[in-house]
Design a protein around this motif. Structure first.
Motif, short mmCIF file in Angstrom:
data_model
loop_
_atom_site.label_atom_id
_atom_site.label_comp_id
_atom_site.label_asym_id
_atom_site.label_seq_id
_atom_site.Cartn_x
_atom_site.Cartn_y
_atom_site.Cartn_z
N LEU A 158 28.76 21.06 31.77
CA LEU A 158 29.28 22.35 32.23
C LEU A 158 28.86 22.64 33.66
O LEU A 158 27.75 22.28 34.09
CB LEU A 158 28.78 23.48 31.33
CG LEU A 158 29.23 23.48 29.87
CD1 LEU A 158 28.66 24.69 29.15
CD2 LEU A 158 30.76 23.47 29.75
N GLU A 169 27.90 28.65 18.39
CA GLU A 169 27.72 27.86 19.61
C GLU A 169 28.96 27.03 19.94
O GLU A 169 29.35 26.90 21.12
CB GLU A 169 26.50 26.94 19.47
CG GLU A 169 25.17 27.64 19.45
CD GLU A 169 24.85 28.30 18.11
OE1 GLU A 169 24.02 29.22 18.08
OE2 GLU A 169 25.44 27.87 17.08
N PHE A 205 28.90 30.58 28.76
CA PHE A 205 28.40 30.14 27.45
C PHE A 205 27.17 30.97 27.06
O PHE A 205 27.07 31.49 25.94
CB PHE A 205 28.05 28.66 27.52
CG PHE A 205 27.43 28.11 26.26
CD1 PHE A 205 28.23 27.72 25.19
CD2 PHE A 205 26.05 27.98 26.15
CE1 PHE A 205 27.66 27.20 24.03
CE2 PHE A 205 25.47 27.46 24.99
CZ PHE A 205 26.29 27.09 23.93
N ALA A 237 33.09 29.07 27.51
CA ALA A 237 32.74 28.20 28.63
C ALA A 237 33.94 27.42 29.16
O ALA A 237 34.23 27.45 30.36
CB ALA A 237 31.63 27.23 28.20
N ARG A 263 28.39 27.44 32.31
CA ARG A 263 27.15 27.60 31.57
C ARG A 263 26.77 29.08 31.46
O ARG A 263 26.26 29.53 30.43
CB ARG A 263 26.03 26.80 32.26
CG ARG A 263 24.77 26.65 31.42
CD ARG A 263 23.76 25.73 32.09
NE ARG A 263 24.25 24.35 32.13
CZ ARG A 263 24.66 23.72 33.23
NH1 ARG A 263 24.63 24.36 34.39
NH2 ARG A 263 25.09 22.49 33.18
N TRP A 320 23.74 23.38 16.35
CA TRP A 320 25.13 23.74 16.62
C TRP A 320 25.77 24.35 15.37
O TRP A 320 26.00 23.67 14.38
CB TRP A 320 25.93 22.51 17.05
CG TRP A 320 25.64 22.03 18.43
CD1 TRP A 320 24.75 21.06 18.80
CD2 TRP A 320 26.22 22.53 19.64
NE1 TRP A 320 24.75 20.92 20.16
CE2 TRP A 320 25.65 21.79 20.71
CE3 TRP A 320 27.19 23.48 19.94
CZ2 TRP A 320 26.00 22.01 22.05
CZ3 TRP A 320 27.53 23.71 21.27
CH2 TRP A 320 26.95 22.98 22.30
N LEU A 369 31.19 27.41 23.34
CA LEU A 369 31.44 26.29 24.24
C LEU A 369 32.94 26.13 24.50
O LEU A 369 33.36 26.02 25.66
CB LEU A 369 30.87 25.00 23.63
CG LEU A 369 31.12 23.71 24.41
CD1 LEU A 369 30.49 23.76 25.79
CD2 LEU A 369 30.61 22.50 23.62
N GLU A 379 28.90 17.56 26.16
CA GLU A 379 29.82 18.52 26.79
C GLU A 379 29.05 19.69 27.39
O GLU A 379 29.41 20.18 28.47
CB GLU A 379 30.82 19.05 25.75
CG GLU A 379 31.91 18.06 25.39
CD GLU A 379 32.69 17.60 26.62
OE1 GLU A 379 33.11 18.46 27.43
OE2 GLU A 379 32.87 16.38 26.79
N LEU A 380 28.01 20.14 26.71
CA LEU A 380 27.20 21.23 27.24
C LEU A 380 26.55 20.84 28.55
O LEU A 380 26.50 21.62 29.51
CB LEU A 380 26.14 21.63 26.20
CG LEU A 380 25.25 22.81 26.56
CD1 LEU A 380 26.06 24.08 26.72
CD2 LEU A 380 24.17 22.99 25.50
#
Length: 447
Positions: free
Chosen positions: A64, A10, A72, A18, A69, A6, A14, A60-61
């Motif tokens: 999504l 990224e 992102f 995203a 996603r 990260w 996010l 959190e990813l």
């Protein structure tokens, strides 16, 4: 989808692409402090987000939706594509461009690559003018003017995203090359006029980049060149454009000199006179002229004249929205929006001493569609106004978001200077702000 490391690329993808959240909203959602989010958004490949913080981002990813996603992934792919453009340069340019290391994010690579491209484009003009001169002077053609126009358009687009500091040197070098070609090359009347106009546009954007870099003497020289070139080409729209930029410069405070509002009013009057000679002139031109007058009257403390000027700006803008297509405007006028006029209104109130009103107007600015550089400038103005009304906590919070931009993709000394009042107010109250501001200022001084 899994993120192995990260970094700020990224994290921002996010949060912004995203989830479409502010830093404050994202902090509340993920259960961390806003200051921590800002720290994550400065992470590099060499110093990524680690441990529990990385686990929280992983969570959190995983949460999504498919649509989030996809956004992102698209954002990450776009940044990677920008970085990969380095590999598509000629080998010599790639070798000289920059050395990739852990200290560079993909976004930073893209900025450096484009800056090198400016130098390569400027060099193309020299190559185009090279060759055997025994048969007479080199000729400039319409294609050369077109290539220069493309260079100017690219500078203008990039400036909206990254500010002036990263671009000004390349722009000024290209301007010197273009002026040299005009002095030494032959050309037809049509090609000459086209190339003179393009060089005038280049001088104008170079002046703006110098202004954004706090290089006011250089900006004035570029604008002087632009006025001369506009006169040679008989280009009235270019004259108006230069007047507008030079007027904004005239009402700006330099460290060792005061603003010159009378000069700004003179330039605004000249622009109006020229614009009235064109019945089809967009109302956005007249709205922009009125904002420059509003700024000048704010410096002069003339409230009645300010109110009249800002009312004119809104009236002309409203007419433009109702009756004029944005696509029919020249590109340099398309930034004239309700947010831009409100920004000038807020600035003028600050100059009139109405700091509370200024802060309220700044708070109402719609930043969603502003370019990165404009957004940072608007928020810097808001932070400065908040500091002047005594709301130091809010000023620091807003100011920190601007510093995050200035530490990342946006390079604008002018915007950093706007935060000086926040820096003064933060002394003894926010070590994070003062430290980060001082580091950025040190970078400016030593650059």
């Amino acid at each position: 989808m899994i993120v192995n490391r990260w970094t700020k690329v990224e994290v921002k993808a996010l949060r912004l692409a995203a989830l479409r959240l502010t830093q404050e909203q994202f902090a509340e959602r993920i259960g961390f402090q806003v200051a921590t989010i800002r720290k994550w958004e400065r992470a590099t490949p060499g110093r990524p987000v680690r441990n529990e913080s990385a686990e929280a981002l992983d969570t959190e990813l995983a949460r999504l939706t498919d649509e989030q996603r996809a956004r992102f992934r698209a954002e990450i792919d776009e940044v990677r594509e920008a970085a990969m453009s380095l590999a598509r340069q000629p080998a010599e340019a790639a070798r000289d461009s920059l050395v990739l290391g852990d200290q560079h994010s993909a976004a930073e690579v893209e900025v450096d690559v484009k800056r090198r491209e400016f130098g390569m484009l400027a060099g193309a003009f020299v190559l185009a003018a090279g060759g055997d001169t025994s048969a007479g002077p080199i000729r400039i053609g319409i294609a050369d003017a077109r290539r220069l126009n493309e260079f100017v358009a690219y500078l203008e687009r990039r400036e909206q995203n990254i500010g002036g500091v990263s671009l000004v040197e390349s722009a000024v070098q290209a301007l010197g090359t273009a002026k040299h070609l005009l002095d030494t090359c032959a050309f037809s009347e049509e090609a000459g006029r086209a190339f003179i106009r393009a060089t005038g546009d280049l001088a104008t954007i170079a002046g703006w980049l110098a202004y954004d870099s706090d290089l006011y003497p250089l900006a004035r020289r570029c604008y002087a060149d632009a006025f001369s070139l506009a006169n040679q080409a008989g280009d009235d729209p270019l004259t108006v454009h230069v007047c507008m930029n030079a007027a904004l410069l005239a009402v700006s405070r330099v460290r060792n000199e005061d603003p010159n509002p009378h000069r700004a009013l003179n330039l605004a009057g000249r622009a109006r006179q020229v614009a009235r000679g064109h019945a089809h002139g967009p109302s956005r031109i007249h709205a922009l002229i009125a904002t420059r007058e509003a700024q000048a009257y704010g410096v002069l403390g003339d409230r009645a004249a300010y109110r009249k000027a800002i009312a004119t700006a809104w009236r002309e803008f409203d007419f433009a929205v109702d009756h004029e297509s944005l696509d029919d405007c020249p590109p340099w006028l398309r930034f004239v929006s309700a947010t831009e006029i409100r920004y000038h209104e807020a600035q003028a109130h600050g100059r009139l001493g109405d700091q509370a009103k200024s802060a309220d107007l700044y708070a109402g600015l719609a930043l969603e569609h502003a370019g990165a550089r404009n957004s940072a400038g608007y928020r810097a103005g808001s932070a400065a106004a908040l500091a002047k009304v005594g709301d130091v906590d809010a000023a620091v919070d807003q100011g920190l978001s601007v510093l995050a931009d200035l530490e990342g993709p946006v390079s604008s000394t002018r915007i950093l200077r706007r935060l000086e009042s926040v820096r003064a107010a933060a002394e003894g109250r926010s070590e994070e702000f003062t430290t980060r501001f001082d580091e950025l200022e040190k970078r400016v001084v030593t650059a």
